[in-house]
Motif scaffolding. Structure first.
Motif, mmCIF file in Angstrom:
data_model
loop_
_atom_site.group_PDB
_atom_site.id
_atom_site.type_symbol
_atom_site.label_atom_id
_atom_site.label_comp_id
_atom_site.label_asym_id
_atom_site.label_seq_id
_atom_site.Cartn_x
_atom_site.Cartn_y
_atom_site.Cartn_z
ATOM 1 N N GLU A 129 -16.022 -2.176 8.297
ATOM 2 C CA GLU A 129 -15.561 -1.079 7.903
ATOM 3 C C GLU A 129 -16.127 0.023 8.746
ATOM 4 N N ILE A 130 -15.225 1.339 8.314
ATOM 5 C CA ILE A 130 -15.535 2.242 9.283
ATOM 6 C C ILE A 130 -16.568 3.209 8.901
ATOM 7 N N LYS A 131 -17.568 3.515 9.819
ATOM 8 C CA LYS A 131 -18.503 4.369 9.633
ATOM 9 C C LYS A 131 -18.697 5.246 10.828
ATOM 10 N N ASN A 132 -18.999 6.520 10.689
ATOM 11 C CA ASN A 132 -18.830 8.026 11.698
ATOM 12 C C ASN A 132 -17.731 7.599 12.446
ATOM 13 N N LYS A 190 7.843 0.709 17.049
ATOM 14 C CA LYS A 190 9.037 1.383 17.994
ATOM 15 C C LYS A 190 10.295 0.451 18.270
ATOM 16 N N LEU A 191 9.702 -0.873 18.988
ATOM 17 C CA LEU A 191 10.886 -1.987 19.154
ATOM 18 C C LEU A 191 11.682 -2.217 18.050
ATOM 19 N N TYR A 192 11.158 -2.326 16.820
ATOM 20 C CA TYR A 192 11.794 -2.507 15.629
ATOM 21 C C TYR A 192 12.294 -1.511 14.757
ATOM 22 N N ASN A 193 12.148 -0.245 15.489
ATOM 23 C CA ASN A 193 12.721 1.145 14.815
ATOM 24 C C ASN A 193 11.990 1.034 13.334
ATOM 25 N N CYS A 194 11.027 0.667 13.133
ATOM 26 C CA CYS A 194 10.376 0.864 11.704
ATOM 27 C C CYS A 194 10.004 2.337 11.263
ATOM 28 N N LYS A 195 10.421 2.494 10.237
ATOM 29 C CA LYS A 195 10.198 4.088 9.533
ATOM 30 C C LYS A 195 9.056 3.913 8.513
ATOM 31 N N TYR A 196 8.970 2.721 8.093
ATOM 32 C CA TYR A 196 7.983 2.350 6.819
ATOM 33 C C TYR A 196 6.908 1.311 7.378
ATOM 34 N N ALA A 197 5.769 1.437 6.630
ATOM 35 C CA ALA A 197 4.784 0.253 6.854
ATOM 36 C C ALA A 197 4.091 0.002 5.388
ATOM 37 N N ILE A 198 4.176 -1.374 5.218
ATOM 38 C CA ILE A 198 3.418 -1.529 3.943
ATOM 39 C C ILE A 198 2.049 -2.096 4.365
ATOM 40 N N LEU A 199 0.824 -1.514 3.918
ATOM 41 C CA LEU A 199 -0.380 -1.870 4.596
ATOM 42 C C LEU A 199 -1.414 -2.312 3.668
ATOM 43 N N LYS A 200 -2.571 -3.014 3.979
ATOM 44 C CA LYS A 200 -3.412 -3.332 2.739
ATOM 45 C C LYS A 200 -4.257 -2.368 2.638
ATOM 46 N N GLU A 201 -4.565 -1.968 1.366
ATOM 47 C CA GLU A 201 -5.302 -0.843 0.952
ATOM 48 C C GLU A 201 -6.791 -0.951 1.364
ATOM 49 N N ARG A 202 -7.470 -0.108 1.713
ATOM 50 C CA ARG A 202 -9.005 0.206 1.874
ATOM 51 C C ARG A 202 -9.338 -0.742 3.158
ATOM 52 N N SER A 203 -8.409 -1.197 3.762
ATOM 53 C CA SER A 203 -8.856 -2.222 5.244
ATOM 54 C C SER A 203 -9.148 -1.064 6.081
ATOM 55 N N PRO A 204 -10.191 -1.543 6.956
ATOM 56 C CA PRO A 204 -10.406 -0.560 8.248
ATOM 57 C C PRO A 204 -9.461 -0.340 9.141
ATOM 58 N N SER A 205 -8.325 -1.355 9.180
ATOM 59 C CA SER A 205 -7.429 -1.237 10.116
ATOM 60 C C SER A 205 -6.120 -0.284 9.043
ATOM 61 N N CYS A 206 -5.566 -0.915 7.943
ATOM 62 C CA CYS A 206 -4.485 -0.605 7.418
ATOM 63 C C CYS A 206 -4.775 0.197 6.271
ATOM 64 N N GLY A 207 -5.892 0.638 5.844
ATOM 65 C CA GLY A 207 -6.249 1.504 4.640
ATOM 66 C C GLY A 207 -5.673 2.759 4.878
ATOM 67 N N TYR A 208 -4.985 3.465 3.906
ATOM 68 C CA TYR A 208 -4.248 4.639 3.994
ATOM 69 C C TYR A 208 -4.619 5.353 2.782
ATOM 70 N N LYS A 209 -5.340 6.728 3.048
ATOM 71 C CA LYS A 209 -5.977 7.425 1.959
ATOM 72 C C LYS A 209 -7.180 7.125 1.440
ATOM 73 N N THR A 210 -7.380 5.728 1.265
ATOM 74 C CA THR A 210 -8.906 5.402 0.830
ATOM 75 C C THR A 210 -9.447 4.003 1.620
ATOM 76 N N ILE A 211 -10.576 4.189 2.219
ATOM 77 C CA ILE A 211 -11.047 2.932 2.791
ATOM 78 C C ILE A 211 -12.366 2.997 2.344
ATOM 79 N N TYR A 212 -13.214 1.808 2.522
ATOM 80 C CA TYR A 212 -14.619 1.721 2.192
ATOM 81 C C TYR A 212 -15.330 2.429 3.026
#
Length: 142
Positions: free
Chosen positions: A54-57, A84-106
């Motif tokens: 988890e992310i801390k400080n 960049k290689l695949y010219n991606c404009k979107y990412a669907i990421l696993k919520e709350r993950s210390p890598s992929c969480g977006y807007k909320t994390i543990y």
């Protein structure tokens, strides 16, 4: 259109506990988009399974107290190259993950408490102009 997707959400066994899971919309998304599976932890050099973190400080810390930030940052940089290689404009990421969480994390206490914040990868991708969704926000893509 190419969309980055946390590989664990495509039922690939790469989560910290060695398991995957399936998004309800996977089969529908595959009919419309090219889904590019990614796992920043693996690209950063961590094994599967691995200790939960988890992310801390501002640092990614394993449950036993080991600082894994370098692995998470390295993996995020590699995924950015793929975006960049695949010219991606979107990412669907696993919520709350210390890598992929977006807007909320543990919150870093390993108590299951959720706080506002982004994982290392989600933050980097958002700063580089990608639109980030979690596994429960994919309906509008259909």
């Amino acid at each position: 259109m190419n969309i980055l997707v946390s590989a664990c959400l495509l039922n690939l066994n790469c989560r910290y506990n060695g398991q995957g899971q399936t998004m309800p919309t996977t089969s529908q998304l595959l009919k419309k988009y090219n889904l590019v599976p990614i796992c920043p932890e693996i690209y950063g050099g961590l094994s599967t399974p691995r200790e939960s973190s988890e992310i801390k400080n501002g640092r990614v810390i394993s449950q036993s107290g080991k600082d894994l930030t370098e692995y998470f940052e390295r993996g995020a940089q590699e995924i950015l190259k793929l975006a960049k290689l695949y010219n991606c404009k979107y990412a669907i990421l696993k919520e709350r993950s210390p890598s992929c969480g977006y807007k909320t994390i543990y919150d870093g206490t390993f108590s299951g408490t959720v706080i506002n914040g982004n994982g290392i990868l989600a933050d980097l991708l958002a700063k580089n102009g990608l639109n980030i969704l979690n596994e429960n926000e994919t309906d509008w893509l259909l």
